[in-house]
Write a protein that holds these residues in place. Structure first.
Motif, mmCIF file in Angstrom:
data_model
loop_
_atom_site.group_PDB
_atom_site.id
_atom_site.type_symbol
_atom_site.label_atom_id
_atom_site.label_comp_id
_atom_site.label_asym_id
_atom_site.label_seq_id
_atom_site.Cartn_x
_atom_site.Cartn_y
_atom_site.Cartn_z
ATOM 1 N N CYS A 299 27.741 55.140 10.237
ATOM 2 C CA CYS A 299 28.366 53.637 9.765
ATOM 3 C C CYS A 299 30.215 54.181 9.384
ATOM 4 O O CYS A 299 29.993 54.906 9.343
ATOM 5 N N ARG A 300 31.009 53.014 9.296
ATOM 6 C CA ARG A 300 31.960 53.296 8.531
ATOM 7 C C ARG A 300 32.085 53.712 7.063
ATOM 8 O O ARG A 300 31.840 52.694 6.463
ATOM 9 N N ASP A 301 31.845 54.137 6.859
ATOM 10 C CA ASP A 301 31.796 54.801 4.709
ATOM 11 C C ASP A 301 32.914 53.907 4.351
ATOM 12 O O ASP A 301 34.494 53.755 5.074
ATOM 13 N N LEU A 302 32.202 53.195 3.327
ATOM 14 C CA LEU A 302 32.913 52.385 2.101
ATOM 15 C C LEU A 302 33.806 52.943 2.004
ATOM 16 O O LEU A 302 34.460 51.855 1.149
ATOM 17 N N VAL A 303 33.868 54.342 1.516
ATOM 18 C CA VAL A 303 34.946 54.980 0.713
ATOM 19 C C VAL A 303 35.676 55.479 1.200
ATOM 20 O O VAL A 303 37.314 54.700 1.451
ATOM 21 N N LEU A 304 35.355 56.446 2.427
ATOM 22 C CA LEU A 304 36.440 57.191 3.213
ATOM 23 C C LEU A 304 36.771 56.717 4.540
ATOM 24 O O LEU A 304 37.404 57.044 5.036
ATOM 25 N N GLY A 305 36.234 55.383 4.678
ATOM 26 C CA GLY A 305 36.153 55.241 5.923
ATOM 27 C C GLY A 305 37.409 54.818 6.939
ATOM 28 O O GLY A 305 38.307 54.954 7.831
ATOM 29 N N VAL A 306 39.229 54.501 5.849
ATOM 30 C CA VAL A 306 39.706 53.671 6.318
ATOM 31 C C VAL A 306 40.583 55.571 6.694
ATOM 32 O O VAL A 306 41.745 55.158 7.497
ATOM 33 N N GLY A 307 40.097 56.574 5.695
ATOM 34 C CA GLY A 307 41.000 57.957 5.758
ATOM 35 C C GLY A 307 40.425 58.115 7.073
ATOM 36 O O GLY A 307 41.173 58.706 8.251
ATOM 37 N N PHE A 308 38.997 57.979 7.378
ATOM 38 C CA PHE A 308 38.877 58.761 8.701
ATOM 39 C C PHE A 308 38.019 58.277 10.442
ATOM 40 O O PHE A 308 39.012 59.014 11.044
ATOM 41 N N GLY A 309 38.608 56.122 9.960
ATOM 42 C CA GLY A 309 38.706 56.260 11.618
ATOM 43 C C GLY A 309 37.901 55.764 11.830
ATOM 44 O O GLY A 309 37.774 55.487 13.217
ATOM 45 N N HIS A 310 37.067 56.622 12.023
ATOM 46 C CA HIS A 310 35.288 56.517 12.653
ATOM 47 C C HIS A 310 34.052 56.244 11.738
ATOM 48 O O HIS A 310 34.235 56.994 10.288
ATOM 49 N N ASP A 311 33.774 55.677 12.645
ATOM 50 C CA ASP A 311 31.996 56.255 11.938
ATOM 51 C C ASP A 311 31.529 57.461 11.879
ATOM 52 O O ASP A 311 31.767 58.265 12.303
ATOM 53 N N THR A 312 30.721 57.814 10.812
ATOM 54 C CA THR A 312 30.123 59.147 10.502
ATOM 55 C C THR A 312 28.999 58.813 9.695
ATOM 56 O O THR A 312 28.473 57.336 9.615
ATOM 57 N N GLU A 313 27.877 59.978 9.808
ATOM 58 C CA GLU A 313 26.430 59.974 9.420
ATOM 59 C C GLU A 313 25.975 60.884 8.456
ATOM 60 O O GLU A 313 27.082 62.283 8.310
ATOM 61 N N LEU A 314 25.225 60.959 7.532
ATOM 62 C CA LEU A 314 25.091 61.372 6.889
ATOM 63 C C LEU A 314 23.453 61.930 6.834
ATOM 64 O O LEU A 314 22.636 61.014 7.162
ATOM 65 N N GLY A 315 23.155 63.051 6.316
ATOM 66 C CA GLY A 315 22.082 63.050 6.572
ATOM 67 C C GLY A 315 21.404 63.291 4.926
ATOM 68 O O GLY A 315 21.766 62.038 3.686
#
Length: 382
Positions: A299-315
């Protein structure tokens, strides 16, 4: 001057490390790579302070910020592996006060995957208050989630360590730094602590501000931060100045104030890469290490999404490399970056781990160019 050793096969890593000093503003740093459990790269160089009066030595250690989250997650997985912690149980089963403010259904796995909705406190929380474990945990227990827990990830910048750490404490009676030392770093001789013992203060590198002011693009990204992101990143928002103080070093901030060498980071993340083993010592079962990288949803992280600019996934405690290749080309490799540039990486398929630590802070949220150059060089040698 660069010191240490590097196997000929991994000469590209040495070249990238040297290039970091020449072209990417490195001040002092170290990198260690383990392949097949053997040390193939162990390099260090530069300066341990801004005045360039102390060379970076073999045993120099430094605050690694959020790279600490990997060892903190390891504490929880040790307990789960021993049958003392159920990752699918409500947090309140171990920490009854946590059920306040509509949190009775939040699961332990939500804490590990930054899906608990508690990325930051809603009320102002000072650094002095952050150093008070009981107060910080009490405020988290009383806090209402920012979003529906379990539905999305939102980076729990500082709160992660208190949330996971308090569950560890409720089960063991030990703060996570004490538990990590008792069960892992002490027996294995790994030079890593949560907080910094006073006896080791003379070995600590001074963290130094980035060499340039934020760019207009970075300033624009900061202006887009939501109230949630501001709470996660800035309430409180410890920086370089605070992290060099005795008060910060003496506290237990299990999301952000781990101190260690690159060798230690590579060894800790090597436990994940080697299916739970460190040398001849078994720390976790293979099943437990596989569980750590169990994806919890992209998903687009709710905190870091603006900085990342792409979806990420956590384990369950670490980030997956994914299609963006944060930890190399294997999308199932995993690891964690620290504020300013440090990194721990684990790739079970390649049987490698890496630790990179430095004292000149970079401006990036993650995937610092120095770290990415080293990661690329590691994989070019395989």
């Amino acid at each position: 001057m660069i010191h240490g050793h590097c196997d000929d096969r991994f000469s590209a890593v040495r070249a990238a490390f040297e290039e970091n000093f020449r072209q990417r503003g490195e001040l002092g740093a170290a990198v260690t790579v383990l392949a097949g459990g053997e040390t193939v790269v162990d390099l260090w160089g530069g300066w341990a302070d801004d005045a360039r009066s102390r060379p970076w030595e073999r045993e120099t250690l430094v605050n690694v910020w959020s790279t600490t989250k990997g060892p903190t997650a390891l504490c929880a997985h040790l307990l789960a592996d021993r049958g003392l912690l159920d990752l699918d149980a409500p947090v309140a089963a171990y920490w009854p006060e946590f059920a306040e403010a509509g949190k009775a259904a939040i699961l332990v796995r939500h804490l590990l995957s930054h899906r608990a909705g508690l990325a930051g406190l809603r009320e102002p929380h000072t650094l002095a208050e952050l150093y008070d474990w009981e107060l910080t945990c009490a405020r988290l227990a009383a806090t209402e989630p920012w979003w529906e827990p379990g539905t999305q990830s939102g980076y729990h910048t500082i709160t992660y360590g208190f949330l996971v750490g308090e569950v560890v404490r409720r089960i063991t009676g030990l703060l996570p730094g004490e538990f990590l030392h008792q069960e892992v770093t002490g027996p294995l001789g790994i030079d890593f602590t949560i907080g910094l013992p006073e006896k080791d203060a003379g070995r600590a590198a001074e963290l130094v501000h980035p060499p340039t002011t934020p760019t207009s693009e970075q300033a624009a990204l900061f202006a887009q931060l939501t109230p949630l992101a501001l709470a996660s990143l800035l309430n409180p928002g410890p920086g370089v100045t605070e992290a060099n103080t005795p008060a910060w070093r003496a506290a237990q901030i299990p999301a952000a104030n781990g101190h260690g060498t690159a060798r230690a980071v590579a060894a800790l993340y090597g436990i994940f890469a080697r299916q739970g083993r460190s040398g001849e010592h078994r720390v976790l079962s293979p099943e437990a290490t596989e569980r750590i990288r169990e994806g919890q949803g992209s998903c687009r992280d709710l905190v870091l999404g603006v900085g990342f600019g792409h979806d990420t996934e956590l384990g369950l405690g670490l980030w997956l490399s994914g299609p963006n290749g944060s930890y190399g080309p294997n999308p199932r490799a995993f690891g964690h970056d620290g504020y300013g540039g440090s990194c721990g990486l684990a790739d079970p398929e390649a049987d490698i781990s890496m630790g990179y630590v430095m004292n000149r802070m970079g401006p990036n949220i993650a995937d610092d160019p120095r770290k990415m150059a080293l990661v690329e060089a590691v994989y070019s040698a395989l």
